[in-house]
Write a protein that holds these residues in place. Structure first.
Motif, mmCIF file in Angstrom:
data_model
loop_
_atom_site.group_PDB
_atom_site.id
_atom_site.type_symbol
_atom_site.label_atom_id
_atom_site.label_comp_id
_atom_site.label_asym_id
_atom_site.label_seq_id
_atom_site.Cartn_x
_atom_site.Cartn_y
_atom_site.Cartn_z
ATOM 1 N N THR A 313 0.826 -1.205 0.000
ATOM 2 C CA THR A 313 0.000 0.000 0.000
ATOM 3 C C THR A 313 0.860 1.255 0.000
ATOM 4 O OG1 THR A 313 -1.676 -1.191 1.248
ATOM 5 C CG2 THR A 313 -1.878 1.194 1.162
ATOM 6 N N GLY A 314 0.654 2.089 -1.010
ATOM 7 C CA GLY A 314 1.387 3.342 -1.116
ATOM 8 C C GLY A 314 2.729 3.202 -1.795
ATOM 9 N N THR A 315 3.174 1.955 -2.045
ATOM 10 C CA THR A 315 4.449 1.739 -2.724
ATOM 11 C C THR A 315 4.211 1.155 -4.114
ATOM 12 O OG1 THR A 315 5.544 1.369 -0.598
ATOM 13 C CG2 THR A 315 6.702 0.626 -2.564
ATOM 14 N N LEU A 316 3.674 -0.069 -4.157
ATOM 15 C CA LEU A 316 3.306 -0.665 -5.445
ATOM 16 C C LEU A 316 1.922 -0.200 -5.885
ATOM 17 C CD1 LEU A 316 4.580 -4.326 -4.939
ATOM 18 C CD2 LEU A 316 5.718 -2.460 -6.136
ATOM 19 N N THR A 317 1.112 0.184 -4.921
ATOM 20 C CA THR A 317 -0.235 0.684 -5.229
ATOM 21 C C THR A 317 -0.314 2.178 -4.932
ATOM 22 O OG1 THR A 317 -1.068 0.161 -3.021
ATOM 23 C CG2 THR A 317 -1.271 -1.548 -4.699
ATOM 24 N N VAL A 318 -1.380 2.799 -5.411
ATOM 25 C CA VAL A 318 -1.534 4.243 -5.281
ATOM 26 C C VAL A 318 -1.661 4.670 -3.822
ATOM 27 C CG1 VAL A 318 -3.017 6.216 -5.869
ATOM 28 C CG2 VAL A 318 -2.552 4.445 -7.566
ATOM 29 N N GLY A 319 -2.242 3.796 -3.000
ATOM 30 C CA GLY A 319 -2.436 4.140 -1.595
ATOM 31 C C GLY A 319 -3.714 4.911 -1.360
ATOM 32 N N ASN A 320 -4.630 4.854 -2.326
ATOM 33 C CA ASN A 320 -5.929 5.529 -2.179
ATOM 34 C C ASN A 320 -7.035 4.526 -2.503
ATOM 35 O OD1 ASN A 320 -7.841 7.514 -1.839
ATOM 36 N ND2 ASN A 320 -7.661 8.267 -3.951
ATOM 37 N N PRO A 321 -7.233 3.520 -1.627
ATOM 38 C CA PRO A 321 -8.171 2.438 -1.929
ATOM 39 C C PRO A 321 -9.627 2.890 -1.843
ATOM 40 C CG PRO A 321 -7.293 2.186 0.284
ATOM 41 C CD PRO A 321 -6.575 3.343 -0.322
ATOM 42 N N SER A 322 -10.496 2.097 -2.473
ATOM 43 C CA SER A 322 -11.941 2.361 -2.410
ATOM 44 C C SER A 322 -12.673 1.032 -2.267
ATOM 45 C CB SER A 322 -12.414 3.088 -3.666
ATOM 46 O OG SER A 322 -12.093 2.340 -4.820
ATOM 47 N N ASP A 437 -7.107 -1.426 -3.828
ATOM 48 C CA ASP A 437 -6.259 -0.295 -4.189
ATOM 49 C C ASP A 437 -5.826 -0.475 -5.641
ATOM 50 O OD1 ASP A 437 -4.758 1.949 -4.026
ATOM 51 O OD2 ASP A 437 -3.356 1.212 -2.511
ATOM 52 N N ARG A 438 -5.593 0.623 -6.335
ATOM 53 C CA ARG A 438 -5.126 0.548 -7.718
ATOM 54 C C ARG A 438 -3.599 0.475 -7.745
ATOM 55 N NH1 ARG A 438 -5.462 4.948 -10.195
ATOM 56 N NH2 ARG A 438 -6.170 6.278 -8.492
ATOM 57 N N ILE A 439 -3.081 -0.354 -8.652
ATOM 58 C CA ILE A 439 -1.629 -0.439 -8.833
ATOM 59 C C ILE A 439 -1.138 0.861 -9.461
ATOM 60 C CG2 ILE A 439 0.182 -1.593 -10.188
ATOM 61 C CD1 ILE A 439 -1.379 -4.197 -9.760
ATOM 62 N N ARG A 440 -0.005 1.332 -8.988
ATOM 63 C CA ARG A 440 0.558 2.574 -9.524
ATOM 64 C C ARG A 440 0.779 2.455 -11.032
ATOM 65 N NH1 ARG A 440 3.352 6.426 -6.350
ATOM 66 N NH2 ARG A 440 3.264 6.020 -4.119
ATOM 67 N N PRO A 441 0.415 3.465 -11.801
ATOM 68 C CA PRO A 441 0.668 3.428 -13.247
ATOM 69 C C PRO A 441 2.160 3.298 -13.531
ATOM 70 C CG PRO A 441 -0.819 5.238 -12.679
ATOM 71 C CD PRO A 441 -0.294 4.687 -11.388
ATOM 72 N N GLY A 442 2.508 2.387 -14.445
ATOM 73 C CA GLY A 442 3.903 2.229 -14.859
ATOM 74 C C GLY A 442 4.758 1.371 -13.961
ATOM 75 N N VAL A 443 4.198 0.881 -12.823
ATOM 76 C CA VAL A 443 5.009 0.093 -11.884
ATOM 77 C C VAL A 443 5.515 -1.196 -12.524
ATOM 78 C CG1 VAL A 443 4.813 -1.386 -9.845
ATOM 79 C CG2 VAL A 443 4.184 0.992 -9.681
ATOM 80 N N LYS A 444 4.657 -1.861 -13.304
ATOM 81 C CA LYS A 444 5.062 -3.133 -13.921
ATOM 82 C C LYS A 444 6.289 -2.938 -14.813
ATOM 83 C CE LYS A 444 3.121 -7.173 -16.253
ATOM 84 N NZ LYS A 444 1.895 -7.776 -16.795
ATOM 85 N N GLU A 445 6.282 -1.881 -15.601
ATOM 86 C CA GLU A 445 7.417 -1.592 -16.490
ATOM 87 C C GLU A 445 8.667 -1.254 -15.668
ATOM 88 O OE1 GLU A 445 4.401 -0.292 -16.764
ATOM 89 O OE2 GLU A 445 3.711 -1.229 -18.629
ATOM 90 N N ASP A 446 8.476 -0.513 -14.574
ATOM 91 C CA ASP A 446 9.617 -0.157 -13.727
ATOM 92 C C ASP A 446 10.242 -1.386 -13.075
ATOM 93 O OD1 ASP A 446 9.384 2.581 -14.237
ATOM 94 O OD2 ASP A 446 7.909 2.849 -12.654
ATOM 95 N N LEU A 447 9.395 -2.339 -12.672
ATOM 96 C CA LEU A 447 9.914 -3.579 -12.082
ATOM 97 C C LEU A 447 10.719 -4.382 -13.102
ATOM 98 C CD1 LEU A 447 6.799 -4.685 -9.976
ATOM 99 C CD2 LEU A 447 8.958 -3.790 -9.096
ATOM 100 N N ASN A 544 9.407 12.608 -4.259
ATOM 101 C CA ASN A 544 7.994 12.824 -4.614
ATOM 102 C C ASN A 544 7.220 11.514 -4.704
ATOM 103 O OD1 ASN A 544 9.158 11.833 -6.906
ATOM 104 N ND2 ASN A 544 8.152 13.229 -8.314
ATOM 105 N N SER A 545 7.756 10.475 -4.036
ATOM 106 C CA SER A 545 7.104 9.154 -4.039
ATOM 107 C C SER A 545 6.874 8.633 -5.448
ATOM 108 C CB SER A 545 5.767 9.208 -3.278
ATOM 109 O OG SER A 545 5.991 9.453 -1.917
ATOM 110 N N ASP A 546 7.739 9.036 -6.386
ATOM 111 C CA ASP A 546 7.619 8.591 -7.774
ATOM 112 C C ASP A 546 8.389 7.286 -7.942
ATOM 113 O OD1 ASP A 546 7.554 8.208 -10.458
ATOM 114 O OD2 ASP A 546 8.329 10.182 -11.023
ATOM 115 N N PHE A 547 7.640 6.183 -8.090
ATOM 116 C CA PHE A 547 8.274 4.862 -8.181
ATOM 117 C C PHE A 547 9.222 4.769 -9.368
ATOM 118 C CE2 PHE A 547 8.622 0.319 -8.869
ATOM 119 C CZ PHE A 547 8.603 -0.210 -7.582
ATOM 120 N N SER A 548 8.932 5.534 -10.441
ATOM 121 C CA SER A 548 9.759 5.453 -11.647
ATOM 122 C C SER A 548 11.179 5.963 -11.411
ATOM 123 C CB SER A 548 9.116 6.248 -12.791
ATOM 124 O OG SER A 548 9.107 7.626 -12.498
ATOM 125 N N ARG A 549 11.409 6.674 -10.288
ATOM 126 C CA ARG A 549 12.761 7.134 -9.965
ATOM 127 C C ARG A 549 13.641 5.987 -9.454
ATOM 128 N NH1 ARG A 549 12.954 13.033 -10.638
ATOM 129 N NH2 ARG A 549 10.872 13.337 -11.465
#
Length: 617
Positions: A313-322, A437-447, A544-549
């Motif tokens: 939560t908040g790392t691989l995912t957006v951290g804003n669940p619904s 929670d939604r997976i962060r956009p682009g995380v799969k490519e970054d991994l 900025n909590s940007d996983f792509s960094r």
């Protein structure tokens, strides 16, 4: 006198160069040997003065420095009347030092740019309500400040009135403007692109996020890695060894020119400076891209990683669940939802926020006797009713009956990747909600990029149920994924990988709940957004909590480690070639040796500076 000479070292270098040029022009034109000799003698003495002073200062603290070797070599050359070599060696040594300083200053450009971004003044509201410009040092916590379009935000604060867009590149490395309105947080050193806002100062001076970033980058650039400490120890013994070698050569050969040439050729300048310049440039590149690397040791460990562990939560995912799915059981559901909302209002957990958003407008009741069950949920009294809100483990702890229908619903929710929120009132299950929670956009490519950079194991540890964790793991292609883990379980898992399996482990989390794991891992990486805890507990902060960094950070540390090895190879290689040339050729002398020596120093500096332009391919 010493201070005056050292202060004017560049001027002395210039005069020395003019005298040498005068000597040789005279030799090739007029042919007056007196002018030739005296120009070189004066150039030698002038040039040797600052070098000799530095040698004396080194010897006072019992250090045999490069300056000591050069001073002895120059004195020896003057004694044997080799004026050309003594003059040229001193000039090259001083000119090389000048070029080194110029190029080294460029490698420290990132911290210089950061320092220049620091705000110097602020518009502070006075007692009569007017805003007056004051120095930023005169701003205290709680002061109200006005920030106009194009101005720097002077402190960390909260917007009171107004709206605008702020460029937060100095904090996050991201140049896209961020919208701000009443209640938004703003950071010192950022720039208001448009609009006008009033803010209340929350943190001032060195306590601001920007102040801490500058402090951390300065500390990181001044810190020394294991490799640097080894080279410092090596140089401490190597330099006297060169001196002893030169003396032995003179003792057996009685050739003083050969002995003093060895002194010049053996100078370890490039070796001493090569590793620090690589680390400084790498840290500077990171600072420009919103990545804080806390020191040279971090770069060394980071570059050798083979395992990365992620919080979910908040790392691989957006951290804003619904809330994605829900089931109600029994009667009086509206009352049950009101009790649930009353309990969740006490919590700032992301799941609680999602539940409150789903319930919407309702009647809130006073909550008493709240008990937070670690890794389970909350038990409390609401209007005289015992309310338990949490996961399946909490329901079992409270002896809540779970029938076949409910178990079927739970399995279905988990299979769909939901985190479960169950609510029981007076021992009877009333509400089951599935929160996703939604997976962060682009995380799969970054991994995938991390895998290409050599990370063998990508592991996820989460407090969520195993079903939710498995869904995310399959979608992202992770090596392992473990659910239902408390903070202490995560820490134990990290310790096991490091101590029992000998792996180099990085843990990536939010810097708050995961602080034990961040501290235990070889490298703790916080998805920071500039928070205090993130900055203080981790080795690396993605501002900025940007996983792509993250791939850029790993690629940068690997490039820095390679660059460091290249510089060591250049430095050692040049010394070996020079000494071999002295033994097996006729053309090597002091002047040529000093020219190549200074050239090798510039080569390692320029090679290190390439890291300032590093970008992940």
């Amino acid at each position: 006198m010493q201070r005056y000479i050292l202060k004017n070292k560049n001027l002395i270098t210039l005069i020395s160069g003019v005298l040498i040029a005068t000597a040789f022009i005279n030799l090739w034109t007029v042919g007056n040997m007196d002018i030739f000799v005296w120009s070189l003698v004066i150039a030698s003495i002038l040039g040797a003065a600052p070098i000799a002073i530095q040698a004396y200062q080194a010897l006072r603290v019992k250090v045999v420095s490069i300056d000591v070797l050069v001073t002895i070599a120059v004195i020896g050359a003057l004694l044997i009347q080799s004026y050309e070599e003594s003059a040229i060696v001193t000039f090259l040594f001083l000119f090389g030092a000048f070029l080194e300083q110029r190029t080294l200053n460029k490698t420290r450009s990132a911290i210089k740019e950061l320092t220049e971004m620091a705000p110097e003044s602020a518009l502070k509201q006075m007692e009569n309500g007017e805003f007056v410009e004051v120095e930023v040092d005169d701003v205290d916590e709680g002061d109200v400040l006005l920030v106009k379009t194009g101005a720097k935000v002077p402190v960390d604060g909260t917007v009171l009135t107004g709206e605008g867009s702020i460029n937060e590149a100095s904090i996050t490395g991201e140049s896209l403007p961020v919208g701000k309105e009443k209640g938004s947080n703003v950071f010192a050193g950022t720039i208001l692109d448009n609009g006008t806002i009033q803010i209340v100062a929350d943190r001032v001076g060195e306590d601001t996020t920007f102040g801490k970033i500058i402090e951390l980058v300065e500390e990181a650039q001044d810190s020394k890695s294991e490799a640097e400490r080894f080279i410092d120890r090596f140089a401490k013994y190597y330099t006297p060894a060169v001196l002893v070698l030169a003396f032995i050569v003179w003792l057996f050969s009685r050739d003083i020119e050969l002995a003093i040439t060895i002194l010049v050729l053996g100078c370890p300048g490039a070796l001493v400076i090569g590793v620090p310049v690589s680390n400084v440039a790498g840290i500077g590149n990171g600072a420009r891209h919103g990545i804080l690397l806390k020191g040279s040791e971090v770069i060394s460990d980071f570059s050798r990683l083979d395992t990365m562990i992620f919080d979910k939560t908040g790392t691989l995912t957006v951290g804003n669940p619904s809330v994605a799915e829900k089931e109600y059981y029994g009667d009086n559901i509206d009352e049950a939802l009101g009790y649930l909302a009353s309990v969740e209002r006490e919590s700032d957990h992301p799941l609680a926020k999602a539940v409150l958003e789903e319930i919407g407008a309702t009647t809130f009741s006073p909550v008493e006797n709240t008990e937070v069950v670690k890794g389970g949920g909350i038990v409390a009294s609401v209007n005289g009713h015992k309310v338990a809100v949490g996961n399946l483990a909490l329901m079992e702890r409270e002896d809540i009956e779970i029938n076949e229908k409910t178990r079927s619903d739970v399995e279905r929710f988990e299979k769909n990747g939901n985190s479960l929120v169950l609510t029981a009132i007076d021992g009877e299950l009333k509400v089951l909600m599935g929160v996703r929670d939604r997976i962060r956009p682009g995380v799969k490519e970054d991994l995938q990029k991390l895998k290409k950079l050599g990370v063998k194991n990508l592991v996820m540890l989460s407090g969520d149920n195993q079903g939710t964790v498995d869904v995310v793991s399959r979608e992202l292609g992770l090596t392992e994924a473990h659910g239902n883990m408390l903070p202490e379980d995560k820490a134990a898992y990290v310790r096991k990988l490091i101590e029992e399996k000998g792996q180099k482990v990085a843990f990536i989390g939010d810097g708050v709940n995961d602080s034990p794991s961040l501290a235990l891992a070889n490298i703790g990486i916080a998805m920071g957004s500039g928070t205090d805890v993130a900055i203080e507990t981790s080795d690396v902060v993605l501002m900025n909590s940007d996983f792509s960094r993250l791939p850029h950070a790993l690629g940068l540390t690997k490039a820095t480690a390679r660059n460091m090895k290249q510089n060591i190879f250049i430095a050692v290689g040049v010394v070996l070639v020079l000494l071999a040339s002295l033994l097996f050729s006729e053309w090597m002398n002091m002047s040529i040796g000093m020219l190549v020596h200074e050239g090798s120093i510039l080569a390692v500096i320029l090679n290190g500076m390439r890291l300032l332009r590093y970008k992940l391919r």
